[in-house]
Write a protein that holds these residues in place. Structure first.
Motif, PDB file in Angstrom:
ATOM      1  N   ASN A 199      16.907   3.112   8.647  1.00  0.00           N
ATOM      2  CA  ASN A 199      15.619   2.675   9.197  1.00  0.00           C
ATOM      3  C   ASN A 199      14.384   3.318   8.555  1.00  0.00           C
ATOM      4  OD1 ASN A 199      17.626   1.792  11.001  1.00  0.00           O
ATOM      5  ND2 ASN A 199      16.160   1.660  12.666  1.00  0.00           N
ATOM      6  N   ALA A 200      14.583   4.324   7.703  1.00  0.00           N
ATOM      7  CA  ALA A 200      13.412   4.985   7.092  1.00  0.00           C
ATOM      8  C   ALA A 200      13.363   4.688   5.594  1.00  0.00           C
ATOM      9  CB  ALA A 200      13.468   6.484   7.347  1.00  0.00           C
ATOM     10  N   TYR A 201      12.158   4.437   5.112  1.00  0.00           N
ATOM     11  CA  TYR A 201      11.931   4.128   3.687  1.00  0.00           C
ATOM     12  C   TYR A 201      10.904   5.129   3.166  1.00  0.00           C
ATOM     13  CZ  TYR A 201       9.766   1.576  -0.245  1.00  0.00           C
ATOM     14  OH  TYR A 201       9.239   1.209  -1.451  1.00  0.00           O
ATOM     15  N   LEU A 202      11.253   5.825   2.102  1.00  0.00           N
ATOM     16  CA  LEU A 202      10.321   6.813   1.550  1.00  0.00           C
ATOM     17  C   LEU A 202       9.141   6.115   0.890  1.00  0.00           C
ATOM     18  CD1 LEU A 202      12.668   9.486  -0.058  1.00  0.00           C
ATOM     19  CD2 LEU A 202      11.249   9.723   1.990  1.00  0.00           C
ATOM     20  N   GLN A 203       7.964   6.483   1.300  1.00  0.00           N
ATOM     21  CA  GLN A 203       6.765   5.863   0.728  1.00  0.00           C
ATOM     22  C   GLN A 203       6.502   6.359  -0.691  1.00  0.00           C
ATOM     23  OE1 GLN A 203       4.240   5.411   4.897  1.00  0.00           O
ATOM     24  NE2 GLN A 203       3.206   6.231   3.092  1.00  0.00           N
ATOM     25  N   ARG A 204       5.619   5.639  -1.361  1.00  0.00           N
ATOM     26  CA  ARG A 204       5.162   6.080  -2.676  1.00  0.00           C
ATOM     27  C   ARG A 204       4.465   7.434  -2.557  1.00  0.00           C
ATOM     28  NH1 ARG A 204       1.793   1.875  -3.681  1.00  0.00           N
ATOM     29  NH2 ARG A 204      -0.194   2.901  -3.310  1.00  0.00           N
ATOM     30  N   GLN A 205       3.786   7.617  -1.436  1.00  0.00           N
ATOM     31  CA  GLN A 205       3.049   8.848  -1.221  1.00  0.00           C
ATOM     32  C   GLN A 205       4.015   9.941  -0.754  1.00  0.00           C
ATOM     33  OE1 GLN A 205       2.401   5.872   0.172  1.00  0.00           O
ATOM     34  NE2 GLN A 205       0.417   5.222  -0.629  1.00  0.00           N
ATOM     35  N   GLY A 234       0.806  -1.230   0.000  1.00  0.00           N
ATOM     36  CA  GLY A 234       0.000   0.000   0.000  1.00  0.00           C
ATOM     37  C   GLY A 234       0.828   1.262   0.000  1.00  0.00           C
ATOM     38  N   VAL A 235       2.084   1.152   0.389  1.00  0.00           N
ATOM     39  CA  VAL A 235       2.923   2.357   0.417  1.00  0.00           C
ATOM     40  C   VAL A 235       4.225   2.143  -0.355  1.00  0.00           C
ATOM     41  CG1 VAL A 235       1.973   3.120   2.627  1.00  0.00           C
ATOM     42  CG2 VAL A 235       4.041   1.716   2.608  1.00  0.00           C
ATOM     43  N   CYS A 236       4.367   0.968  -0.930  1.00  0.00           N
ATOM     44  CA  CYS A 236       5.618   0.582  -1.602  1.00  0.00           C
ATOM     45  C   CYS A 236       5.777   1.327  -2.935  1.00  0.00           C
ATOM     46  CB  CYS A 236       5.583  -0.931  -1.830  1.00  0.00           C
ATOM     47  SG  CYS A 236       6.946  -1.526  -2.812  1.00  0.00           S
ATOM     48  N   ARG A 237       7.002   1.628  -3.264  1.00  0.00           N
ATOM     49  CA  ARG A 237       7.238   2.375  -4.503  1.00  0.00           C
ATOM     50  C   ARG A 237       7.232   1.472  -5.733  1.00  0.00           C
ATOM     51  NH1 ARG A 237      11.493   4.591  -1.260  1.00  0.00           N
ATOM     52  NH2 ARG A 237      13.015   3.453  -2.514  1.00  0.00           N
ATOM     53  N   THR A 238       7.353   0.160  -5.528  1.00  0.00           N
ATOM     54  CA  THR A 238       7.453  -0.717  -6.698  1.00  0.00           C
ATOM     55  C   THR A 238       6.304  -1.721  -6.824  1.00  0.00           C
ATOM     56  OG1 THR A 238       8.821  -2.271  -5.441  1.00  0.00           O
ATOM     57  CG2 THR A 238       9.981  -0.588  -6.721  1.00  0.00           C
TER      58      THR A 238
END
Lengths: 198, 752
Positions: free
Chosen positions: B358-364, B170-174
């Protein structure tokens, strides 16, 4: 009120002097030599969890631990099952257990007298939110039992003036801190605890 | 007192079906204590409710010098074969697709404190486990979980286990699309589904949003679904590629494509069809060959596809197949900004390091997913409550567990990252180790598992400490590697898909046993666990840190520009890799190196005498046996009601017990019989009574008559005497059902 799960904790005087992992071989030996009560089963290691249960002897009826909970290292014994007698007698039995554990660890040759335990502060926790929510009503109910234990200990061990205060938030398990004005050295206190009757 | 107290207090908060399930289980406990339920049946009953045995529950423990008997208060009473009643056990709590709320975290923290050892343990399949729980406390724990929408049902045993999914869904870029609503729908659909009660072994399902990342690790699952989006006539069309027959264990299999481009509305029925084929044709007797991977390998994927297609065609329609496509899950609500300092503040080096790992940029735009690493998957009760508070403050209900035994917060505003980092730091949970070599994954191993051979957690903890101490000095190519450890060949630590994996075993030397780990190199984490590593040799446990150093040093020294660890291991080959560590295999005498003869974190001299009988799969108990056992529980409730003077309840329970038993018998021939009393009684009458198959040699049709008459009249017992009569007849009916089953089995075997 008939709580089954009760814990009693004493605090280390110099927690930094002792690496919790040092307790692992000692606790295994304690199991082998039948030095602890409560049908001990195994040693559980949670030294990697800050503010956690530390190094434990897991038992069927009781757990014993170098407990890191609340961010303060101490020795604890927890009654889990098979409780009989009054609440006061259960608490007293646990105080006796943790006193013996403290004396044994303080004298243990592998720890080189680094497990020094204070007797001026006792934490008593009731791990039963149904029977004993953390509120003043529970304190009112439990207070006579605590006083009965303290009186017995005072008479036997000469502990001096004592204050009892409820600690923690309403969502925490019910706990009281017992503070003693003139704490005795561990050995002397433990002898008094052993001799006291509730 | 607390047991009934919690039941009464939580009655209105528990879903009725879960509440009834727990009541039945509690009755089964009482019946087992009275010796009225066979220990094998009870074992499967508890396993199907997530109640597992633990190490030493056979009452035997090697203390490093000798084998000792543990004397439990309840004596010889058992809760399963060689599993003593009073020995504390494990409870596995399902966390479908890893989704958690702060209130659920709060409740699990309370339970860990009151019934367990103050620790929540996150597993490699996104579950939560509580250890050292007494069997008699289980119903209360289950009720408190049910009150916040959690279940332990089918978390163990031969059924559909927790359903996992990528924590970035739901928030993944790929990803192709969010698989969460489909995971939830399939989880609800299969929970307790009649078609999933007759498996020979467990069945694990995973969802992935994309094919290339590790995502849900579909390729190592019994069944998996990978989302895809195709453009059809200029419009995006969502569907799933469905895979089947993957698995780890001693003989790992990669899953095979069952069907591509499965329409969203077909996912549930095709899974149901697979379940029915597995239940019908899967191995039942030899549990070592009973996973679906062996069935698929045996039939070949083309034949298996044909069987599933055939089964799908005859499935009775179920409106739940597509209901979720219309309703869906409520979308997650992005958190509002707390007007934090702002993530662009790069002056704090520790914060920057943490943010980078530890942080991953969401698609949003404007949001991140933050990983909260849990050492060895453990979090204390107190930490859990504080973490739940932090979640409430920053992200609300969007917590997920991960297969790497961590927790993630989704929808963190970028401007709040720094405040979140500070808040996590205050409770000791801001280690900058996510997705690095330091964040070692491990199964419980010899700490608590009955099957564990070596101390996987001990080794994982040691590696974590050693690698953590030199984390900043590690080569960049090494920092991103993954280490996974299993305590035995059963692979719960998922070592096959790690860059560097280990699984426990042992070797004998001069009459003593030495703990070892088999070294497995070059597993593929990406592509949904797309290939498995190479076993290159067993090394004494205490030398494994040296193995890690040698392998990573050699990789750094020999890697070509841009070469991955996977490529390097492939290029070096099994022989070349084995040579790097070959000299570490030698075992000196005990006198020379006594430390080698004990395991990490456990000073006892090593012994394999503590290994017990695994409960991973449980015994194969037929669904008929289980349902008849449930019928007995209900009949017992009827007796209790009668003793309490509750005539109406006694009548209702007695009737329900007979219906349950009749349904169990009908289901032997009509697996799809609906939960409809008229249909059940009608089918029972037609198939078994009128044909005289239920007829007793001496009592004739006497045992069936009370059910038929009570159903036909629809009238409850008018008084205590009538109720008492019905209660007794219900028990006789169940006994007759058991006798019928034995007769039928005899007849079947006689004709074979």
């Amino acid at each position: 009120m008939n709580p089954q799960r009760i814990a009693v904790k004493l605090y280390l005087e110099e927690p930094a002097a002792l690496d919790p992992e040092e307790l692992v071989p000692v606790f295994h030996r304690f199991i082998r030599e039948d030095l602890v009560t409560g049908v001990p089963i195994d040693v559980a290691r949670y030294g990697h969890v800050s503010d956690g249960p530390g190094i434990m002897i897991i038992g069927s009826l009781k757990d014993h631990a170098l407990d890191l909970g609340g961010g303060r290292a101490g020795l604890s014994t927890t009654l889990k099952r098979g409780a009989d007698g009054t609440v006061a007698s259960r608490v007293h039995e646990l105080v006796q257990d943790v006193a013996r554990l403290s004396v044994d660890l303080q004298a243990d040759p592998d720890l080189g007298s680094r497990a020094r335990v204070g007797t001026g502060e006792i934490l008593i926790t009731i791990l039963d939110r149904y029977e004993a929510p953390n509120d003043d009503a529970t304190l009112l109910k439990i207070d006579p039992a605590i006083r009965e234990v303290i009186t017995a200990l005072s008479e036997a061990g000469g502990a001096g003036a004592v204050t009892v205060e409820r600690v923690g938030e309403s969502r925490d398990p019910f706990a009281v801190r017992v503070l003693v004005d003139q704490p005795r050295p561990l050995i002397q206190w433990a002898e008094g605890v052993e001799a006291a009757s509730v | 007192m607390s047991t009934t107290g919690w039941r009464d207090r939580l009655e209105a908060q528990m879903p009725p079906d879960l509440a009834e399930e727990i009541d039945i289980f509690e009755t089964q406990l009482e019946l087992r204590q009275d010796g009225r339920v066979d220990e094998r049946v009870f074992a499967e009953t508890r396993l199907r409710r997530g109640v597992y045995g633990q190490r030493y529950d056979n009452g035997q423990r090697h203390d490093g010098i000798e084998q000792r008997t543990l004397t439990f208060p309840a004596g010889d009473l058992t809760k399963g074969p060689e599993t003593l009643w009073d020995a504390p056990g494990m409870l596995r709590i399902k966390v479908p697709w890893g989704g958690l709320t702060p209130i659920q975290l709060d409740v699990m923290a309370e339970l860990a404190e009151e019934y367990s050892d103050h620790i929540l343990h996150i597993t490699t399949r996104q579950d939560v486990q509580l250890h050292y729980v007494h069997i008699e406390d289980m119903p209360t724990v289950m009720r408190r979980l049910a009150a916040v929408g959690m279940t332990t049902r089918e978390a163990c045993g031969n059924g559909v286990r927790n359903l996992t999914a990528c924590p970035l869904s739901g928030v993944c870029r790929t990803e192709a699309f969010d698989v969460t609503p489909h995971s939830e729908a399939l989880f609800r659909f299969l929970l307790g589904h009649p078609d999933c009660q007759d498996f020979g072994r467990k069945f694990k399902i995973a969802f992935s949003g994309c094919a290339d990342e590790a995502c849900g690790l579909v390729m190592m699952h019994d069944l998996g679904a990978i989302a895809r989006t195709d453009m059809v006539d200029g419009e995006p069309v969502h569907s799933f590629d469905v895979y089947v027959g993957g698995g780890l264990g001693t003989t790992p299999h990669q899953a095979k494509l069952l069907a591509d481009r499965v329409p969203l509305g077909e996912l549930l029925p095709i899974t149901q069809a697979v379940a029915r084929v597995f239940a019908r044709l899967g191995e039942k007797l030899n549990r070592n060959r009973a996973r679906i991977k062996f069935l698929v390998a045996g039939t070949g994927i083309e034949e298996f596809q044909r069987l599933v297609r055939e089964e799908r065609e005859i499935l009775p329609y179920d409106e739940r197949w597509t209901a979720h496509l219309e309703d869906g899950l409520a979308p997650e609500v992005p958190s509002r900004s707390l007007d934090g300092v702002g993530e662009e503040d790069g002056t704090d080096a520790a914060f920057v390091t943490w943010r980078d790992t530890n942080a991953y940029l969401q698609r949003q735009d404007g949001y991140a997913v933050v990983t909260v690493p849990l050492p060895l998957g453990d979090i204390s009760s107190h930490q859990s409550r504080l973490l739940a508070d932090i979640a409430r403050r920053f992200v609300g209900d969007t917590i997920r567990t991960t297969v790497e035994q961590n927790i993630v917060f989704r929808w963190v505003r970028l401007e709040d990252l720094r405040d979140l980092y500070a808040a996590l730091g205050e409770i000791g949970m801001a280690d900058a180790v996510a997705e690095t070599i330091v964040d070692v994954t491990s199964c419980p191993g010899t700490d608590t598992c009955k099957l564990g051979i070596s101390a996987s957690r001990g080794l994982a903890g040691e590696l974590r400490e050693q690698l953590g101490a030199k984390q900043t000095e590690l080569d960049e190519a090494v920092r991103g590697l993954r280490i996974k450890v299993s305590g035995c060949f059963n692979s719960c630590g998922q070592h096959h898909v790690a860059d560097i994996g280990f699984f426990g075993n042992s070797r004998k030397s001069a009459g003593r046993v030495v703990p070892h780990f088999q070294v497995v190199l070059g597993g593929q984490w990406q592509h949904n666990g797309g290939s498995y590593g190479l076993a290159v040799g067993a090394i004494p446990s205490k030398r494994i840190p040296e193995v890690v150093d040698r392998i990573t040093d050699r990789f750094v020294a020999e890697r070509e520009p841009g070469e991955t660890f996977l490529d390097w291991t492939g290029r070096t080959g099994r022989k070349g890799l084995a040579a790097i560590i070959a000299d570490l295999k030698a075992i000196p005498s005990y006198e020379e190196e006594p430390g080698l003869f004990s395991d990490w974190g456990n000073p006892r001299e090593f012994s394999i005498g503590d290994i017990g009988i695994g409960e991973c799969a449980g015994e194969v108990i037929s669904s008929t046996d289980l349902e008849l056992s449930f019928a007995e529980s209900i009949a017992f409730e009827a007796q209790v009601a009668l003793e309490d003077g509750d005539v109406a309840k006694a009548d209702e329970r007695a009737y329900r017990a007979m219906i349950t038993a009749a349904r169990a018998i009908v289901r032997t021939e009509l697996p799809d019989v609906p939960e409809d009393d008229d249909v059940i009684v009608g089918e029972f009458d037609t198939r078994f009574v009128e044909t005289n198959r239920f007829r007793d040699r001496f009592a004739h049709s006497k045992f069936a008559r009370p059910l038929l008459e009570r159903h036909a009249s629809g009238e409850a017992a008018a008084n205590e005497e009538a109720a008492r009569s019905l209660v007794e007849e219900a028990q006789l009916f169940i006994d007759a059902a058991h006798a019928f089953q034995i007769r039928e089995a005899g007849a079947t075997s006689a004709t074979q």
